[in-house]
Scaffold this motif. Structure first.
Motif, PDB file in Angstrom:
ATOM      1  N   THR A  49       0.839  -1.193   0.000  1.00 16.03           N
ATOM      2  CA  THR A  49       0.000   0.000   0.000  1.00 16.03           C
ATOM      3  C   THR A  49       0.876   1.246   0.000  1.00 16.03           C
ATOM      4  OG1 THR A  49      -1.778  -1.124   1.198  1.00 16.03           O
ATOM      5  CG2 THR A  49      -1.779   1.292   1.223  1.00 16.03           C
ATOM      6  N   VAL A  50       0.709   2.080  -1.006  1.00 15.07           N
ATOM      7  CA  VAL A  50       1.408   3.353  -1.100  1.00 15.07           C
ATOM      8  C   VAL A  50       0.441   4.442  -0.663  1.00 15.07           C
ATOM      9  CG1 VAL A  50       2.605   4.957  -2.632  1.00 15.07           C
ATOM     10  CG2 VAL A  50       2.833   2.492  -2.980  1.00 15.07           C
ATOM     11  N   THR A  51       0.753   5.121   0.422  1.00 15.18           N
ATOM     12  CA  THR A  51      -0.189   6.098   0.989  1.00 15.18           C
ATOM     13  C   THR A  51       0.021   7.510   0.479  1.00 15.18           C
ATOM     14  OG1 THR A  51       1.274   6.437   2.893  1.00 15.18           O
ATOM     15  CG2 THR A  51      -0.430   4.736   3.085  1.00 15.18           C
ATOM     16  N   ASP A  52       1.227   7.811  -0.045  1.00 11.12           N
ATOM     17  CA  ASP A  52       1.514   9.167  -0.495  1.00 11.12           C
ATOM     18  C   ASP A  52       2.022   9.159  -1.928  1.00 11.12           C
ATOM     19  OD1 ASP A  52       1.021  10.530   2.050  1.00 11.12           O
ATOM     20  OD2 ASP A  52       2.787   9.441   2.736  1.00 11.12           O
ATOM     21  N   ASP A  53       1.915  10.308  -2.564  1.00  8.90           N
ATOM     22  CA  ASP A  53       2.442  10.468  -3.914  1.00  8.90           C
ATOM     23  C   ASP A  53       3.963  10.456  -3.852  1.00  8.90           C
ATOM     24  OD1 ASP A  53       3.023  11.127  -6.487  1.00  8.90           O
ATOM     25  OD2 ASP A  53       2.274  13.181  -6.382  1.00  8.90           O
ATOM     26  N   VAL A  54       4.583   9.516  -4.539  1.00 10.87           N
ATOM     27  CA  VAL A  54       6.043   9.426  -4.518  1.00 10.87           C
ATOM     28  C   VAL A  54       6.621   9.698  -5.900  1.00 10.87           C
ATOM     29  CG1 VAL A  54       6.186   7.859  -2.554  1.00 10.87           C
ATOM     30  CG2 VAL A  54       5.885   6.914  -4.852  1.00 10.87           C
ATOM     31  N   SER A  55       5.943  10.521  -6.675  1.00 12.84           N
ATOM     32  CA  SER A  55       6.451  10.843  -8.007  1.00 12.84           C
ATOM     33  C   SER A  55       7.773  11.594  -7.890  1.00 12.84           C
ATOM     34  CB  SER A  55       5.435  11.692  -8.771  1.00 12.84           C
ATOM     35  OG  SER A  55       5.150  12.887  -8.074  1.00 12.84           O
ATOM     36  N   LYS A  56       8.595  11.407  -8.891  1.00 16.69           N
ATOM     37  CA  LYS A  56       9.917  12.028  -8.872  1.00 16.69           C
ATOM     38  C   LYS A  56       9.789  13.530  -9.040  1.00 16.69           C
ATOM     39  CE  LYS A  56      12.196   7.964 -10.814  1.00 16.69           C
ATOM     40  NZ  LYS A  56      12.956   7.411 -11.959  1.00 16.69           N
ATOM     41  N   ARG A  57      10.638  14.249  -8.323  1.00 17.11           N
ATOM     42  CA  ARG A  57      10.649  15.713  -8.400  1.00 17.11           C
ATOM     43  C   ARG A  57      12.076  16.199  -8.535  1.00 17.11           C
ATOM     44  NH1 ARG A  57       6.780  14.217  -4.767  1.00 17.11           N
ATOM     45  NH2 ARG A  57       4.709  15.154  -4.995  1.00 17.11           N
ATOM     46  N   ASP A  58      12.247  17.318  -9.195  1.00 21.05           N
ATOM     47  CA  ASP A  58      13.559  17.930  -9.263  1.00 21.05           C
ATOM     48  C   ASP A  58      13.890  18.529  -7.911  1.00 21.05           C
ATOM     49  OD1 ASP A  58      13.860  17.316 -11.933  1.00 21.05           O
ATOM     50  OD2 ASP A  58      12.879  19.173 -12.591  1.00 21.05           O
ATOM     51  N   LEU A  59      15.118  18.308  -7.460  1.00 29.91           N
ATOM     52  CA  LEU A  59      15.554  18.844  -6.178  1.00 29.91           C
ATOM     53  C   LEU A  59      16.172  20.222  -6.384  1.00 29.91           C
ATOM     54  CD1 LEU A  59      17.207  15.652  -4.645  1.00 29.91           C
ATOM     55  CD2 LEU A  59      14.894  16.517  -4.314  1.00 29.91           C
ATOM     56  N   ASN A  60      15.817  21.138  -5.526  1.00 33.02           N
ATOM     57  CA  ASN A  60      16.341  22.496  -5.615  1.00 33.02           C
ATOM     58  C   ASN A  60      17.422  22.690  -4.556  1.00 33.02           C
ATOM     59  OD1 ASN A  60      14.565  23.357  -7.684  1.00 33.02           O
ATOM     60  ND2 ASN A  60      12.920  23.518  -6.165  1.00 33.02           N
ATOM     61  N   PHE A  61      18.684  22.424  -4.952  1.00 26.87           N
ATOM     62  CA  PHE A  61      19.790  22.589  -4.025  1.00 26.87           C
ATOM     63  C   PHE A  61      20.205  24.053  -3.965  1.00 26.87           C
ATOM     64  CE2 PHE A  61      20.332  18.148  -5.418  1.00 26.87           C
ATOM     65  CZ  PHE A  61      20.288  17.532  -4.181  1.00 26.87           C
ATOM     66  N   ASP A  62      20.734  24.466  -2.820  1.00 25.13           N
ATOM     67  CA  ASP A  62      21.288  25.807  -2.710  1.00 25.13           C
ATOM     68  C   ASP A  62      22.491  25.936  -3.635  1.00 25.13           C
ATOM     69  OD1 ASP A  62      20.719  26.012   0.856  1.00 25.13           O
ATOM     70  OD2 ASP A  62      19.424  26.510  -0.843  1.00 25.13           O
ATOM     71  N   LYS A  63      22.684  27.105  -4.184  1.00 26.63           N
ATOM     72  CA  LYS A  63      23.816  27.349  -5.064  1.00 26.63           C
ATOM     73  C   LYS A  63      25.106  27.287  -4.250  1.00 26.63           C
ATOM     74  CE  LYS A  63      24.283  31.518  -6.486  1.00 26.63           C
ATOM     75  NZ  LYS A  63      24.047  32.786  -7.193  1.00 26.63           N
ATOM     76  N   ARG A  64      26.137  26.671  -4.819  1.00 29.37           N
ATOM     77  CA  ARG A  64      27.421  26.544  -4.137  1.00 29.37           C
ATOM     78  C   ARG A  64      28.532  27.013  -5.063  1.00 29.37           C
ATOM     79  NH1 ARG A  64      24.641  26.410  -0.354  1.00 29.37           N
ATOM     80  NH2 ARG A  64      24.216  24.696   1.074  1.00 29.37           N
ATOM     81  N   ASP A  65      29.356  27.960  -4.598  1.00 26.72           N
ATOM     82  CA  ASP A  65      30.534  28.397  -5.328  1.00 26.72           C
ATOM     83  C   ASP A  65      30.275  28.487  -6.835  1.00 26.72           C
ATOM     84  OD1 ASP A  65      31.536  27.104  -2.729  1.00 26.72           O
ATOM     85  OD2 ASP A  65      33.243  28.262  -3.419  1.00 26.72           O
ATOM     86  N   GLU A  66      29.625  29.528  -7.213  1.00 24.82           N
ATOM     87  CA  GLU A  66      29.224  29.706  -8.603  1.00 24.82           C
ATOM     88  C   GLU A  66      30.441  29.847  -9.518  1.00 24.82           C
ATOM     89  OE1 GLU A  66      26.505  32.700 -11.358  1.00 24.82           O
ATOM     90  OE2 GLU A  66      26.883  33.149  -9.243  1.00 24.82           O
ATOM     91  N   ILE A  67      30.441  29.121 -10.608  1.00 29.76           N
ATOM     92  CA  ILE A  67      31.513  29.206 -11.589  1.00 29.76           C
ATOM     93  C   ILE A  67      31.131  30.234 -12.643  1.00 29.76           C
ATOM     94  CG2 ILE A  67      32.803  27.947 -13.359  1.00 29.76           C
ATOM     95  CD1 ILE A  67      32.432  25.437 -11.673  1.00 29.76           C
ATOM     96  N   ILE A  68      32.021  31.220 -12.839  1.00 32.71           N
ATOM     97  CA  ILE A  68      31.800  32.272 -13.814  1.00 32.71           C
ATOM     98  C   ILE A  68      32.789  32.058 -14.953  1.00 32.71           C
ATOM     99  CG2 ILE A  68      31.704  34.746 -14.249  1.00 32.71           C
ATOM    100  CD1 ILE A  68      29.631  33.761 -12.252  1.00 32.71           C
ATOM    101  N   CYS A  69      32.314  31.481 -16.046  1.00 28.63           N
ATOM    102  CA  CYS A  69      33.218  31.193 -17.155  1.00 28.63           C
ATOM    103  C   CYS A  69      32.403  30.869 -18.394  1.00 28.63           C
ATOM    104  CB  CYS A  69      34.144  30.023 -16.801  1.00 28.63           C
ATOM    105  SG  CYS A  69      35.415  29.698 -18.032  1.00 28.63           S
ATOM    106  N   ASP A  70      32.652  31.591 -19.484  1.00 29.02           N
ATOM    107  CA  ASP A  70      31.913  31.373 -20.720  1.00 29.02           C
ATOM    108  C   ASP A  70      32.485  30.225 -21.547  1.00 29.02           C
ATOM    109  OD1 ASP A  70      30.159  33.437 -20.182  1.00 29.02           O
ATOM    110  OD2 ASP A  70      31.413  34.942 -21.187  1.00 29.02           O
ATOM    111  N   ASP A  71      33.690  29.782 -21.189  1.00 28.29           N
ATOM    112  CA  ASP A  71      34.332  28.686 -21.913  1.00 28.29           C
ATOM    113  C   ASP A  71      33.922  27.364 -21.275  1.00 28.29           C
ATOM    114  OD1 ASP A  71      36.188  26.657 -22.689  1.00 28.29           O
ATOM    115  OD2 ASP A  71      37.632  28.203 -23.278  1.00 28.29           O
TER     116      ASP A  71
END
Length: 241
Positions: A49-71
């Motif tokens: 018996t599955v009581t809750d919706d367990v559909s897959k969702r995208d996880l929203n992680f906090d941004k970490r050490d942003e890389i700034i580079c166009d290459d």
């Protein structure tokens, strides 16, 4: 095994396979028509018996050490170097915790300093999770000259990679015919810069021999002492020397 992510809540009945083919004396699987050569297991059905919706969702992680580079190639390089640096730092921290300050290797790079300060510096790199720090492939502060590989702008903690950095080698080549004292490992460079940003280390000297020869008060503040000792620990599978 069953993936419930597309079904939603509900009760589901499963009837397991209970009849199995076996291998004969000639190592050939018997045909399904030869019922005398089948094994039958006692197995009843099961309801889930599955009581809750367990559909897959995208996880929203906090941004970490942003890389700034166009290459894209350089951006990928920085990302890999950052991950490798954190791994090296974690390995070194674990070593110091397990072996203590009396270990000859520890004394080579940090003499009689309190091990907690060294551990804290390694842990700061291993656990780095800034939401504001940037790692850039653009020389925004015009410091990429005179052989500079990378630099940290201490006012912001941001790290900038110069062109010489992008020919450095990955951590997997460390200790496989590639010596630590060549100082051309991207993980070591990134770890070095992160100790500037996180622990306010400075540049006093470079290289294994010079780092070990520094006075005690300079070893603990020299970024390259952390860089070289962590790389060396990787070569010895977690053991500094």
């Amino acid at each position: 095994m069953f993936d419930f992510s597309t079904t939603g809540p509900g009760t589901f009945k499963f009837d397991p396979v209970s009849t199995f083919q076996v291998v004969g004396l000639d190592d050939v699987v018997e045909t399904i028509s030869d019922t005398s050569r089948l094994n039958v297991a006692n197995a009843g059905s099961v309801s889930i018996t599955v009581t809750d919706d367990v559909s897959k969702r995208d996880l929203n992680f906090d941004k970490r050490d942003e890389i700034i580079c166009d290459d894209p190639a350089k951006s990928s390089f920085i990302s890999a170097a950052f991950a490798e640096a954190k791994t090296l730092a974690a390995q070194a921290s674990a070593y110091v915790r397990s072996r203590g300050g009396s270990d000859p290797a520890f004394k080579s790079y940090f003499k009689n300093h309190d091990i907690q300060r060294v551990i804290d510096t390694f842990d700061a790199v291993a656990n780095e999770n800034s939401t504001t720090r940037t790692l850039s492939c653009t020389d925004s502060m015009n410091e990429c000259h005179g052989g500079v590989i990378a630099y940290t702008w201490t006012a912001t903690g941001n790290i900038y990679y110069c062109n010489p950095a992008f020919v450095e080698v990955e951590a997997s080549t460390l200790c496989h015919g590639h010596a630590v004292d060549r100082r051309d490992f991207r993980a070591g460079t990134t770890l070095h810069e992160l100790t500037h940003a996180l622990s306010r280390t400075v540049d006093v000297g470079y290289g294994c021999v010079k780092d070990q020869a520094l006075p005690q008060e300079n070893q603990i503040r020299n970024a390259d002492n952390y860089n070289v000792s962590t790389q060396t620990s990787r070569c010895r599978r977690g053991v500094l020397y």
